[in-house]
Design an enzyme around this catalytic site. Sequence first.
Site, PDB file in Angstrom:
ATOM      1  CB  SER A  24      -0.930   0.014   1.219  1.00 19.65           C
ATOM      2  OG  SER A  24      -0.186  -0.157   2.409  1.00 19.65           O
ATOM      3  CG  ASN A  32      -4.071  -4.894  13.026  1.00 21.13           C
ATOM      4  OD1 ASN A  32      -3.541  -4.795  11.920  1.00 21.13           O
ATOM      5  ND2 ASN A  32      -4.426  -6.042  13.559  1.00 21.13           N
ATOM      6  CB  THR A  34     -41.266  25.334  -8.938  1.00 23.25           C
ATOM      7  OG1 THR A  34     -42.346  25.809  -9.736  1.00 23.25           O
ATOM      8  CG2 THR A  34     -41.211  26.157  -7.651  1.00 23.25           C
ATOM      9  CG  HIS A  35     -42.054  21.992 -11.863  1.00 21.58           C
ATOM     10  ND1 HIS A  35     -42.329  20.677 -11.582  1.00 21.58           N
ATOM     11  CD2 HIS A  35     -42.808  22.712 -11.004  1.00 21.58           C
ATOM     12  CE1 HIS A  35     -43.226  20.602 -10.608  1.00 21.58           C
ATOM     13  NE2 HIS A  35     -43.524  21.822 -10.228  1.00 21.58           N
ATOM     14  CB  SER A  64     -14.562  26.261 -28.343  1.00 18.42           C
ATOM     15  OG  SER A  64     -14.510  25.551 -29.567  1.00 18.42           O
ATOM     16  CE  LYS A  77     -18.901  26.178 -27.152  1.00 23.37           C
ATOM     17  NZ  LYS A  77     -20.108  25.481 -26.745  1.00 23.37           N
ATOM     18  CG  ASN A 130     -17.014  25.998 -23.647  1.00 25.08           C
ATOM     19  OD1 ASN A 130     -18.071  26.447 -24.082  1.00 25.08           O
ATOM     20  ND2 ASN A 130     -16.120  25.381 -24.398  1.00 25.08           N
ATOM     21  CD  GLU A 186     -19.148  22.290 -18.953  1.00 26.17           C
ATOM     22  OE1 GLU A 186     -19.509  21.414 -19.745  1.00 26.17           O
ATOM     23  OE2 GLU A 186     -18.376  23.211 -19.265  1.00 26.17           O
ATOM     24  CE1 TYR A 222      -6.279  -3.441   8.715  1.00 25.99           C
ATOM     25  CE2 TYR A 222      -5.373  -5.641   8.447  1.00 25.99           C
ATOM     26  CZ  TYR A 222      -5.494  -4.335   8.023  1.00 25.99           C
ATOM     27  OH  TYR A 222      -4.833  -3.924   6.901  1.00 25.99           O
ATOM     28  CD  GLN A 261      -2.852  -2.508   2.114  1.00 27.85           C
ATOM     29  OE1 GLN A 261      -2.152  -2.690   3.101  1.00 27.85           O
ATOM     30  NE2 GLN A 261      -2.578  -3.058   0.954  1.00 27.85           N
ATOM     31  CE  LYS A 285      -4.225   2.794   4.674  1.00 28.12           C
ATOM     32  NZ  LYS A 285      -5.232   1.812   4.901  1.00 28.12           N
TER      33      LYS A 285
END
Length: 463
Positions: free
Chosen positions: A28, A115, A160-161, A282, A288, A290, A295, A322, A327, A330
């Site tokens: 690890s 442990n 709303t919606h 772009s 553009k 963006n 996003e 354990y 392991q 993480k």
Amino acid sequence: MNDTKSNAMWGGRFAAGPDAIMEAINASIGFDKRLYAQDIRGSRAHAAMLAAQGILTDKDAEAIREGLLTVLSEIEGGSFEFSTALEDIHMNVEARLKALIGEPAGRLHTARSRNDQVALDFRMWVRDQCDAAIDGLTELMTALVAQAEAGADWVMPGFTHLQTAQPVTWGHHMMAYVEMFARDRSRFADARVRMNESPLGAAALAGTSFPIDRHATAEALGFDRPSANSLDAVADRDFALEFLSAASICAMHLSRFAEELVIWSSAQFRFVALSDRFSTGSSIMPQKKNPDAAELIRAKIGRILGAQVALFTIMKGLPLTYSKDMQEDKEQTFDAADSLMLALAAMEGMVKDMEANRPSLEAAAASGFSTATDLADWLVRELDLPFRDAHHVTGTLVAMAEKKGCDLPDLTLAEMQSVHEGIREDVFGVLGVHNSVASRMSYGGTAPEQVRAQLARWKEMLG
Ligand code: ARG
């Protein structure tokens, strides 16, 4: 110790070293090296306690202390050579300590196991992440409060919606997120309180026969107390799950706000202009700009929630205590924490820089018959109509305006009276968006006065 290729730390009973694939699946160190500071801090506290209890000589403890500081500076300076054969951060540090100080290094692991060591290191790391999330959220909330203050009385459509509902204020919309992020912040704070118990001294699982002082190490490492059950201490990772749950909820909130910024910055909405610093161009379409940062923030929930699901799945069937499965706790937690901190910082940067387009907001606020509810309320208040009847009259007027291709305030009084003869000239007062928002004075409502009251409360709390 032993001269075969077996592991120097635990290879006493082994005649042969591990297969290369075994080493690859077992190691690890590639990711848990991130726990080096927590590991060394924990070892220093452990060694100091062992000396105070007479389990280690002061001389050995001093050699260990010095040696650990050297290891720390080697890791931080980039000269430390991590070894996959030594599996993890715990054994890498200890092996280097042995190379530096010799025999006393072997005494550090008295009354301890990997442990409780890994449970301690990871818990301290997650605890730090709770603090970082709390700080990041505080900064973001401060940026939102500044936006809300600038536009406490700017009107915009409330949806709303995603259909125009009623006019609201820009400040009110910004402060809605302050409330959400405040709850996120308190979730990290709650989780931190619960996780703040030290597993150190639980040893492998049963505790130890050495006369250790777990209260002393707990205190030295900033914990409120030692955990009360050694089996639980080494077996659970619920603290990481709580962190990931809080992170997932927070990432969901960030994602919703990011989605709004994507919509609002479009040419069709033009509610906000995002700064060049948080946008990209772009390569083919020169016009553009963006909203890539928004996003990507919108997407981060995917990996953060993914980490949570992964850890739940890893933990769900494990018998106490354990198992090596743990392991796998993480890597994804690290990734989730990194993603969250980055998303918080990017959102804060975007919010600080973004410019609301007040004329666009106001024009949009007035469109879509957004004050229809105000008209219905007026009919109830002034003409004593039952709300259901007022709703019907208003609906008829909306249909009339729609047919005419105008908004409600553009209808003439005569047209209105053709639907309900009691309507008077003063009805036009409630059809304007500013009057509409100003009238929503109920506690927590969108009226600028209410928004300013909430702003004052938050400014005081955020300091
Ligand atoms: N690298 C291990 C982990 O992350 C450390 C604990 C190993 N303990 C053991 N009994 N093999 O879980």
